[in-house]
Design an enzyme around this catalytic site. Structure first.
Site, PDB file in Angstrom:
ATOM      1  NE  ARG A  53       0.025   1.293   3.507  1.00  0.00           N
ATOM      2  CZ  ARG A  53       0.989   2.143   3.682  1.00  0.00           C
ATOM      3  NH1 ARG A  53       2.242   1.740   3.772  1.00  0.00           N
ATOM      4  NH2 ARG A  53       0.771   3.423   3.789  1.00  0.00           N
ATOM      5  N   GLY A  54       0.265   2.396  -0.096  1.00  0.00           N
ATOM      6  CA  GLY A  54       1.046   3.618  -0.249  1.00  0.00           C
ATOM      7  C   GLY A  54       1.180   3.905  -1.739  1.00  0.00           C
ATOM      8  CB  ALA A  55       0.496   6.972  -3.675  1.00  0.00           C
ATOM      9  NE  ARG A  90      -6.094   0.965  -1.709  1.00  0.00           N
ATOM     10  CZ  ARG A  90      -5.419   1.481  -0.673  1.00  0.00           C
ATOM     11  NH1 ARG A  90      -4.161   1.159  -0.483  1.00  0.00           N
ATOM     12  NH2 ARG A  90      -5.991   2.331   0.158  1.00  0.00           N
ATOM     13  CD  GLN A 203      -3.084   2.897   6.943  1.00  0.00           C
ATOM     14  OE1 GLN A 203      -3.622   3.339   7.947  1.00  0.00           O
ATOM     15  NE2 GLN A 203      -3.722   2.747   5.801  1.00  0.00           N
ATOM     16  CG  ASP A 244      -2.786   8.277  -1.175  1.00  0.00           C
ATOM     17  OD1 ASP A 244      -2.775   8.839  -0.059  1.00  0.00           O
ATOM     18  OD2 ASP A 244      -2.424   7.100  -1.344  1.00  0.00           O
ATOM     19  CG  ASN A 254      -1.960  11.786   2.912  1.00  0.00           C
ATOM     20  OD1 ASN A 254      -1.495  10.858   2.254  1.00  0.00           O
ATOM     21  ND2 ASN A 254      -1.584  12.001   4.171  1.00  0.00           N
ATOM     22  CE  LYS A 255      -5.003   5.912   4.472  1.00  0.00           C
ATOM     23  NZ  LYS A 255      -5.980   5.050   3.753  1.00  0.00           N
TER      24      LYS A 255
END
Ligand code: MRU
Length: 373
Positions: A53-55, A90, A203, A244, A254-255
């Site tokens: 995960r993570g862009a 995603r 996270q 992201d 972002n998150k």
């Protein structure tokens, strides 16, 4: 970066030159498990299930997924199928589309027999470029930290607040938000990181804290709602978060929870920086709130929590009453006006159209062209 003194990346090509190794991030911080991706379907499932995960890492995994697909079948139909499968994994991080488009641009003009080697080469280059870009972010962000230390905190510790995991686990190596932090720490700057736990998947608590701890960076995990209080008491010198997707006008997705940190930072005069590699910029859109698709994830991420019991068992327990409805938006958008600067591989930029376009002219697309593509 380092785990127990040993350098490791989040994703790599195995010595067989075919399969792809990746750290299974669903098992951290309790267990260090390596997954082997052998098919395009494996890569798609790894992204969908958040094994990776993570862009930027999502982009690199998708690129290797295309290479694995070409190994199975190098035809035009297989290329289109792989693109469709991977792009559907995603919705929010634009690096996924960026990487798939980059792979497609190289592979489509080639004969099917030539595609496997070209795909592995391009995927490898995407992974290597990610590291080089993040090192650029590290140097540009380091200058900011040094400036803040010199102006505000000579002889004192610098406190950075970060949200989610924009660390090396979210990229191929170094991270984005953490890149300047690692470099500052390695250069002997006395710095400490406030790590937002980042509910619901934690996270920050599970991944950022694990990374920083293994590299030896002083840090403290805080509940998500603590940042405002710390800022009111002068305990945060700057925020650095990842992203992201950044729009052409500098809005930052972002998150979930990032926006609230940006509001608190503005109210307290704390600089709020966003670290990003250029593949995270989406020049086809301008208004992040209206135009970025926000992923909604399953309720179980909110209703249940997983952890290790004192006797070493990994257990999942319910923390929300059965029957209570849950909303689980994965991301939010921080408007550009709340962003002090964008830390990129080409410098620290104002979060505005002119600055982004001037720094990355080759990425600028006309809106009509984007709609046609
Ligand atoms: O849902 P995730 O864990 O993939 O979300 C990750 C984040 O929001 C990161 O902070 C973001 O991708 C920046 S990555 C360098």
């Amino acid at each position: 970066m380092k785990v127990d003194g040993k350098h490791i990346r989040s994703i790599w090509l195995e010595p067989d030159g075919v399969t792809v190794g990746a750290i299974d991030q669903r098992r951290l911080p309790h267990e260090f498990v390596v997954a082997r991706l052998a098919t395009c379907a494996d890569a798609a499932e790894a992204i969908r299930s958040m094994l990776v995960r993570g862009a930027p890492l999502i982009g690199a995994t998708a690129a290797y997924g295309m290479a694995l697909a070409m190994r199975e079948d190098g035809s035009d139909a297989a290329l289109d199928r792989a693109y469709a499968t991977l792009i559907a994994t995603r919705p929010t991080a634009i690096n996924l589309k960026w990487a798939l488009d980059a792979m497609h641009a190289v592979l489509r003009p080639l004969a099917p027999a030539e595609r496997v080697a070209a795909a592995y080469a391009r995927a490898g280059a995407i992974a290597e470029d990610d590291i080089a870009i993040n090192q650029g972010i590290a140097h540009n962000g380091l200058a900011l930290i040094e400036m803040i230390k010199a102006c505000k905190k000579p002889g004192e510790r610098v406190n950075v607040l970060t949200h989610c995991n924009a660390g090396w686990l979210a990229t191929v190596d170094w991270g984005t938000a953490t890149a300047p932090i690692y470099l500052a720490h390695d250069n002997g700057i006395d710095l400490h990181v406030w790590v937002d736990e980042t509910r619901p998947r934690n996270q920050g608590a599970s991944l950022t804290a694990w990374e920083l701890g293994h590299h030896g960076v002083p840090h403290t995990v805080i509940p998500d709602n603590t940042g405002g209080h710390l800022m009111q008491h002068g305990m945060v010198d700057l925020c650095i978060v990842g992203t992201d997707r950044v729009t052409a006008d500098g809005d930052v997705c972002n998150k979930i929870g990032t926006y609230l940190k940006a509001l608190a930072a503005r109210d307290n005069g704390v600089p709020f920086y966003v670290a990003l590699p250029s593949p995270t910029i989406d020049f086809t859109i301008r208004d992040g709130i209206l135009e970025i698709p926000i992923e909604q994830r399953e309720a179980s991420e909110v209703t249940h929590m997983t952890g290790r019991t004192d006797d070493g068992r990994i257990e999942t327990v319910r923390v929300v009453p059965a029957g209570s409805p849950v909303a689980n938006y994965g991301f939010d958008v921080t408007p550009s006006r709340l962003v002090t600067g964008l830390i990129t591989e080409r410098g620290v930029l104002k979060a505005e159209r002119g600055a982004l376009a001037a720094a990355f002219p080759e990425r600028v697309v006309r809106r009509q062209d984007a709609l046609r593509a």
